[in-house]
Write an enzyme that holds these catalytic residues in place. Structure first.
Site, PDB file in Angstrom:
ATOM      1  N   LYS A   1      -4.613  -4.893  16.211  1.00 57.67           N
ATOM      2  CA  LYS A   1      -5.561  -5.973  16.956  1.00 57.67           C
ATOM      3  C   LYS A   1      -5.187  -5.840  18.599  1.00 57.67           C
ATOM      4  O   LYS A   1      -4.159  -5.289  18.841  1.00 57.67           O
ATOM      5  CB  LYS A   1      -5.031  -7.477  16.498  1.00 57.67           C
TER       6      LYS A   1
ATOM      7  N   VAL B   1       4.687   0.748  18.599  1.00 61.48           N
ATOM      8  CA  VAL B   1       5.486  -0.193  18.024  1.00 61.48           C
ATOM      9  C   VAL B   1       5.921  -1.001  19.360  1.00 61.48           C
ATOM     10  O   VAL B   1       5.708  -0.392  20.594  1.00 61.48           O
ATOM     11  CB  VAL B   1       6.706   0.421  17.589  1.00 61.48           C
TER      12      VAL B   1
ATOM     13  N   ALA C   1       4.002  -3.070  20.799  1.00 62.18           N
ATOM     14  CA  ALA C   1       3.161  -2.814  21.742  1.00 62.18           C
ATOM     15  C   ALA C   1       2.260  -4.149  21.852  1.00 62.18           C
ATOM     16  O   ALA C   1       1.288  -4.182  22.873  1.00 62.18           O
ATOM     17  CB  ALA C   1       2.203  -1.862  21.138  1.00 62.18           C
ATOM     18  N   GLY C   2       2.454  -5.196  21.031  1.00 64.63           N
ATOM     19  CA  GLY C   2       1.508  -6.607  20.940  1.00 64.63           C
ATOM     20  C   GLY C   2       0.057  -6.121  20.392  1.00 64.63           C
ATOM     21  O   GLY C   2      -0.783  -6.823  20.408  1.00 64.63           O
ATOM     22  N   MET C   3       0.106  -5.123  19.393  1.00 57.90           N
ATOM     23  CA  MET C   3      -1.057  -4.599  18.572  1.00 57.90           C
ATOM     24  C   MET C   3      -0.779  -5.002  17.211  1.00 57.90           C
ATOM     25  O   MET C   3      -1.695  -4.674  16.216  1.00 57.90           O
ATOM     26  CB  MET C   3      -1.314  -3.435  18.743  1.00 57.90           C
ATOM     27  N   ALA C   4       0.422  -5.741  16.857  1.00 57.72           N
ATOM     28  CA  ALA C   4       0.582  -6.020  15.581  1.00 57.72           C
ATOM     29  C   ALA C   4       0.583  -5.076  14.284  1.00 57.72           C
ATOM     30  O   ALA C   4       0.188  -5.077  13.419  1.00 57.72           O
ATOM     31  CB  ALA C   4      -0.399  -7.141  15.098  1.00 57.72           C
ATOM     32  N   GLY C   5       1.166  -3.719  14.842  1.00 61.47           N
ATOM     33  CA  GLY C   5       1.344  -2.719  13.704  1.00 61.47           C
ATOM     34  C   GLY C   5       2.049  -3.098  12.698  1.00 61.47           C
ATOM     35  O   GLY C   5       1.788  -2.813  11.531  1.00 61.47           O
ATOM     36  N   GLY C   6       3.172  -3.848  12.951  1.00 65.87           N
ATOM     37  CA  GLY C   6       4.222  -4.279  11.554  1.00 65.87           C
ATOM     38  C   GLY C   6       3.350  -5.164  10.634  1.00 65.87           C
ATOM     39  O   GLY C   6       3.368  -5.074   9.691  1.00 65.87           O
ATOM     40  N   SER C   7       2.495  -6.073  11.444  1.00 68.35           N
ATOM     41  CA  SER C   7       1.640  -6.963  10.627  1.00 68.35           C
ATOM     42  C   SER C   7       0.676  -6.260   9.947  1.00 68.35           C
ATOM     43  O   SER C   7       0.122  -6.463   8.647  1.00 68.35           O
ATOM     44  CB  SER C   7       1.029  -8.043  11.731  1.00 68.35           C
TER      45      SER C   7
ATOM     46  N   ASP D   1       1.137 -12.872  12.523  1.00 67.73           N
ATOM     47  CA  ASP D   1      -0.235 -12.272  12.613  1.00 67.73           C
ATOM     48  C   ASP D   1      -0.600 -11.583  11.314  1.00 67.73           C
ATOM     49  O   ASP D   1      -1.626 -10.754  11.315  1.00 67.73           O
ATOM     50  CB  ASP D   1       0.024 -10.809  13.512  1.00 67.73           C
TER      51      ASP D   1
HETATM   52  P1  ATP Z   1       3.053  -8.463  17.620  1.00 67.67           P
HETATM   53  O1  ATP Z   1       1.769  -8.518  18.250  1.00 67.67           O
HETATM   54  O2  ATP Z   1       2.890  -8.923  16.167  1.00 67.67           O
HETATM   55  O3  ATP Z   1       4.229  -9.087  18.215  1.00 67.67           O
HETATM   56  P2  ATP Z   1       4.155  -5.902  18.219  1.00 67.67           P
HETATM   57  O4  ATP Z   1       3.123  -4.645  18.037  1.00 67.67           O
HETATM   58  O5  ATP Z   1       4.558  -6.382  19.458  1.00 67.67           O
HETATM   59  O6  ATP Z   1       3.509  -6.819  17.300  1.00 67.67           O
HETATM   60  P3  ATP Z   1       5.252  -4.494  16.078  1.00 67.67           P
HETATM   61  O7  ATP Z   1       5.383  -3.102  16.509  1.00 67.67           O
HETATM   62  O8  ATP Z   1       4.373  -5.090  14.829  1.00 67.67           O
HETATM   63  O9  ATP Z   1       5.284  -5.379  17.319  1.00 67.67           O
HETATM   64  O10 ATP Z   1       6.955  -4.864  15.553  1.00 67.67           O
HETATM   65  C1  ATP Z   1       7.974  -4.689  16.442  1.00 67.67           C
HETATM   66  C2  ATP Z   1       9.376  -5.091  15.851  1.00 67.67           C
HETATM   67  O11 ATP Z   1       9.465  -5.257  14.475  1.00 67.67           O
HETATM   68  C3  ATP Z   1      10.055  -3.546  16.003  1.00 67.67           C
HETATM   69  O12 ATP Z   1      11.316  -3.935  16.600  1.00 67.67           O
HETATM   70  C4  ATP Z   1      10.409  -3.128  14.509  1.00 67.67           C
HETATM   71  O13 ATP Z   1      11.736  -2.549  14.352  1.00 67.67           O
HETATM   72  C5  ATP Z   1      10.505  -4.236  13.762  1.00 67.67           C
HETATM   73  N1  ATP Z   1       9.378  -3.935  12.410  1.00 67.67           N
HETATM   74  C6  ATP Z   1       9.965  -4.099  11.084  1.00 67.67           C
HETATM   75  N2  ATP Z   1       8.927  -3.603  10.342  1.00 67.67           N
HETATM   76  C7  ATP Z   1       7.841  -2.745  11.132  1.00 67.67           C
HETATM   77  C8  ATP Z   1       6.912  -2.183  10.787  1.00 67.67           C
HETATM   78  N3  ATP Z   1       6.464  -1.870   9.410  1.00 67.67           N
HETATM   79  N4  ATP Z   1       6.077  -1.505  11.814  1.00 67.67           N
HETATM   80  C9  ATP Z   1       6.657  -1.533  13.045  1.00 67.67           C
HETATM   81  N5  ATP Z   1       7.738  -2.397  13.448  1.00 67.67           N
HETATM   82  C10 ATP Z   1       8.496  -2.980  12.278  1.00 67.67           C
END
Ligand code: ATP
Length: 290
Positions: A13, A96, A98-104, A137
């Site tokens: 996202k 990772v 990134a604020g793109m909710a890859g984990g979600s 998210d």
């Molecule tokens: P959001 O926009 O939801 O804040 P984000 O892009 O900033 O997401 P993600 O990359 O989704 O952050 O997640 C970051 C943290 O979550 C990392 O420190 C990672 O170790 C932990 N994490 C746990 N499971 C996952 C996964 N399946 N994919 C990515 N990161 C994960």
């Protein structure tokens, strides 16, 4: 016939806007945002198995009990009472921190894939409730498309698709931790509070310049990401209608009204940054692809 393998696409996202409007009980931040799913996807392959096994080939993200994909698989088994296992391979495309909710997206993809693999027929609202217990998210990652999102990210209102456009997304070399970004916001506040109502109205009217004029991110000022201004300047120079950071950072994106302009911008950015993506709005969320 029972399926043995399911492949799922789970979109990342972008935040077309993000405002912090208050504080919720428990110290959480009350947010007001417009989120859009994009055509940068995680690809998940799920297979029936007697054991729970999650792999993320080539990713540095640890696969342990904190991993969102593992949490989603355990939550699914707990909720359905199924005595089974699953073998999950996640081909990560979304950067990772990134604020793109890859984990979600990974969690949403696991829930959708297991629902299909085991024929559990959980409804979207059951999946969203399960998802919300994993991360704020995850309900959006399930719904996808365009949504006005409030609360901690759990209150969703679907909007019509945003006007056709192209996104150039740039991930700098250093990511940002979401809790740390909010701690910095608490200390520093923000001079910018985007008008999400105006942006929602522009989307409803199919007005891309209006959508862009109302874009903004209240977390950008305090993100601590030193490369944001330079990336934005390059995107703007190459004809972006607007540029901003997504979520709590660190990725920055530009919105373009024509593919050739977006391609030229992406090429120019690739000369300086390793992770540059060209994407379009995606109307869906995590979904079975075959
Ligand atoms: P959001 O926009 O939801 O804040 P984000 O892009 O900033 O997401 P993600 O990359 O989704 O952050 O997640 C970051 C943290 O979550 C990392 O420190 C990672 O170790 C932990 N994490 C746990 N499971 C996952 C996964 N399946 N994919 C990515 N990161 C994960």
């Amino acid at each position: 016939m029972q399926k043995k393998t399911v492949t799922v696409l789970a979109p990342a996202k972008l935040n077309l806007s993000l405002d912090v409007v208050g504080t919720l009980p428990g110290g959480y931040h009350d947010l007001d945002m417009v989120m859009h799913a994009i055509t940068l996807h995680e690809t998940l392959v799920l297979r029936r198995s007697r054991y729970l096994n999650v792999r993320m080939p080539g990713s540095f993200v640890p696969v342990n009990e904190k991993n969102t994909a593992v949490k989603a698989a355990l939550a699914f088994f707990h909720y359905t009472g199924l005595l089974a296992g699953v073998d999950i391979t996640i081909h990560k495309q979304v950067p990772v921190r990134a604020g793109m909710a890859g984990g979600s997206a990974d969690a949403a993809g696991v829930l959708v894939g297991m629902n299909e693999l085991y024929g559990a027929r959980l409804s979207m609202s059951e999946l969203c409730a399960l998802g919300a217990s994993i991360g704020a998210d995850v309900p959006f990652a399930l719904m996808g498309g365009t949504c006005r999102v409030k609360g901690v990210g759990d209150l969703l209102k679907p909007l019509p698709p945003c006007p056709d456009c192209f996104f150039v997304v740039v991930m700098p070399s250093v990511g940002i931790s979401t809790p740390e970004a909010f701690q910095r916001y608490d200390r520093m506040g923000s001079p910018l509070h985007p008008d999400c109502d105006r942006q929602e109205a522009a989307i409803r009217a199919g007005d891309l310049p209006g959508l862009c004029a109302a874009a903004g991110n209240a977390l950008e000022h305090c993100s601590g990401a030193t490369e944001t201004p330079a990336i934005r300047a390059l995107l703007d120079e190459h004809g972006a209608l607007t540029s901003l950071m997504t979520g709590s950072g660190a990725a920055v994106f530009g919105v373009f009204d024509a593919e050739d302009k977006a391609q030229a911008a992406a090429e120019a950015l690739r000369a300086r940054y390793k992770q540059v993506y060209l994407a379009r709005p995606d109307r869906g969320g995590a979904r079975v692809s075959q």
